[in-house]
Design an enzyme around this catalytic site. Sequence first.
Site, PDB file in Angstrom:
ATOM      1  N   LYS A  41      11.463  37.434  29.285  1.00  0.00           N
ATOM      2  CA  LYS A  41      11.535  37.502  28.538  1.00  0.00           C
ATOM      3  C   LYS A  41      11.317  36.319  26.594  1.00  0.00           C
ATOM      4  O   LYS A  41      10.681  36.774  25.587  1.00  0.00           O
ATOM      5  CB  LYS A  41      13.382  38.456  27.773  1.00  0.00           C
ATOM      6  N   THR A  42      11.921  35.782  27.310  1.00  0.00           N
ATOM      7  CA  THR A  42      11.337  34.661  26.775  1.00  0.00           C
ATOM      8  C   THR A  42       9.241  33.856  26.093  1.00  0.00           C
ATOM      9  O   THR A  42       9.264  33.927  25.026  1.00  0.00           O
ATOM     10  CB  THR A  42      11.855  32.769  26.941  1.00  0.00           C
ATOM     11  N   ASP A 224      15.628  37.403  19.695  1.00  0.00           N
ATOM     12  CA  ASP A 224      16.109  37.242  21.179  1.00  0.00           C
ATOM     13  C   ASP A 224      17.612  37.759  20.720  1.00  0.00           C
ATOM     14  O   ASP A 224      18.433  37.503  20.250  1.00  0.00           O
ATOM     15  CB  ASP A 224      16.154  35.726  21.472  1.00  0.00           C
ATOM     16  N   GLU A 225      18.650  38.135  22.266  1.00  0.00           N
ATOM     17  CA  GLU A 225      19.668  38.532  23.229  1.00  0.00           C
ATOM     18  C   GLU A 225      20.228  39.386  21.507  1.00  0.00           C
ATOM     19  O   GLU A 225      21.078  38.863  21.002  1.00  0.00           O
ATOM     20  CB  GLU A 225      20.450  37.142  23.165  1.00  0.00           C
ATOM     21  N   GLN A 255      24.045  43.336  29.651  1.00  0.00           N
ATOM     22  CA  GLN A 255      24.385  41.735  29.729  1.00  0.00           C
ATOM     23  C   GLN A 255      24.783  41.185  28.552  1.00  0.00           C
ATOM     24  O   GLN A 255      25.019  40.310  28.085  1.00  0.00           O
ATOM     25  CB  GLN A 255      22.722  40.370  30.228  1.00  0.00           C
ATOM     26  N   ARG A 606      22.155  35.741  38.493  1.00  0.00           N
ATOM     27  CA  ARG A 606      22.261  34.304  38.266  1.00  0.00           C
ATOM     28  C   ARG A 606      21.353  33.420  39.787  1.00  0.00           C
ATOM     29  O   ARG A 606      20.504  32.433  39.718  1.00  0.00           O
ATOM     30  CB  ARG A 606      22.895  33.267  38.531  1.00  0.00           C
TER      31      ARG A 606
END
Length: 676
Positions: A41-42, A224-225, A255, A606
């Site tokens: 995503k970044t 973002d997020e 998430q 993770r």
Amino acid sequence: MSQQSFRNSQTPFDGLNAPQREAVKHLDGPLLVLAGAGSGKTRVITQKIAYLIGTCGYQPQHIAAITFTNKAAKEMRERASKLLDKKATEGLTVTTFHSLGMQILRQEAKLIGYKSQFSILDAADSMSVLSDIMKTTDKAELKRVQYRISRWKNDLIAPEYAALNAADAPEHASAKLYQRYQDTLRAYQAFDFDDLIRVPVEIFEKEPEALGKWQDKLRYLLIDEYQDTNTCQYRLLKLLAGPRAAFTAVGDDDQSIYAWRGANVDNLRLLRDEYPKLAVIKLEQNYRSTVRILEAANHLIAHNPKLFEKKLWSELGYGDPIQVIAAKDDEEEAETIVRRMMAQRFEQRSKWSDFAILYRGNHQARIFEEKLRAEHIPYVLSGGQSFFDRAEIKDIIAYLRLLLNSDDDPAFIRAITTPKRGIGNQTLEKLGHYAAGRNVSLFAAVFEAGLAAQLQAKQLESLTEFCNFINNIEYRAAHEPAGVVLKDLVRAIGYELYLFDSEEERVAKVRWENVTTFMDWLTRKGEEDESNLLKLAQTVALLSMINSGEEETDAVRLSTLHAAKGLEFPHVFLVGTEEGILPHRESIDNGQVEEERRLMYVAVTRAQRTFTISYCEKRKRAREMQSCEPSRFINELGSEHVRSKKNNADPVAAKQHGNDRLAQLKAMLASKTPAE
């Protein structure tokens, strides 16, 4: 701008898969990018910035990328600067929600009767204000009221409305305290963290001219997020986007794990409902984990109702099954995990930093710390004390806040009493009583003629001397380099001598090193940003980690699940996976198991190569051993992905077996030439 803006003949589509490219190119209306864990995503956000500037002709000053942490903002800024020539990114806004709110308030504060040099109170300052209002030091009670006020602010509920709609007497009492708290903040010309988002929303809703100015300034938004936004943040984004609705929101409903601090997963639904032309692009290819780990994660999260269907997949191989270990008790659990970690490291010649031990609550870390120390294994704790929470740093920041805003009474009290300068509690009490009667700040009261009648000449002289010193430094702070003024300030108050007089030498050295690190960092920042000390004083309240504290070390990471979000490790151990811990008992009682399942999903995703789960059959609670049930989430991973193992019934034999295996591995490694 032309294609020449890109560095080394790069394009904004280099290395992107098809959905990522589609997300970067989409400019026809609002866009929601559903970005699964590890799906890049970044990269999408930073390459879209490059596309907007380098291909579509957007001026960098008209673009804002907004995220939640300074670390994420820094990473985005660095990645964007690698894609474009340095000049092409000048004026680009890459910031946190709170920093953006601060920028808006700096320019628009006068519209609500504030000066632009306001103070920002952190959680400890806020609690101190409440403690004074409530006349109590009961931390549990103070935290309860502080949390309640924060939720009202995040939901854009004003004090009068909170009082009018209180469900019971305690809530009504909290609403009254909310009003007094806000009155106090106004008297201090201060905002708390929640205000940095809430107040810009209020200004924009009442002042269309100010809103129009900011809509014209920020013509394209990248968020973002997005799943972590609260009601207030959503409203701010909606106002800034305006009718143009030129934005890309990137998030993952699977998430969303911050409901306890106000995040509203329904904001994803709101986006779909309030923007009929919303395009949705899913990023489902994961670049982090093996197929087995992702299939287990998909199987788990399928137990939650879905707003948008999404399934992660990977090309990184099938991988090992998820290991589940049943330990007799928490002592055996910690021993087993540490032994396994040591064995894996020797077998695979890994680094300690390849391993993470994750848990639901901070209290679970202690026993693992003990076992790691016993084996001389280096480790770091996530979510430890922030650099800016250290007493010595807060002392210096109190002076900076006072330079910025002399009406900041909490900063005044901390500064005037640290170091001690012969001004006692009686003097401060008389000053406080006089200031309250005159409805002025403590600092302003010192210069009023009437105060002389309340104090002895020597008491007044000490106060006046301190305030004149602050005024002199404030003048210099506006006209001279930040580093020069700061060093002179710290030298003038005798802070180094104060530390060595009040602490034993070893502690004093560490604390003084922290102060010099802080001064050096502020000096560099002042030079880089061409900011004077007054501007830096306002910015520093929003920073959570100093640059020097971000260096990576070769150490095992111990972390809560919340603090681990956004991180990844080759080998992850999730411990204490029991009913009542994960899912947490309160969440079970309050019907919030879905969020706990999302927390488990974050834990699974993770892991890059191996994922190990452990639980105890018995655990000590209130000095008694109680039976434990394995978490329901273990079964929800799917039996085909999980391999369960009970520890050897004889713990002594099990430990000896583990030690023997380690000895064999060490001998084997010693006999071989280390790999290049």
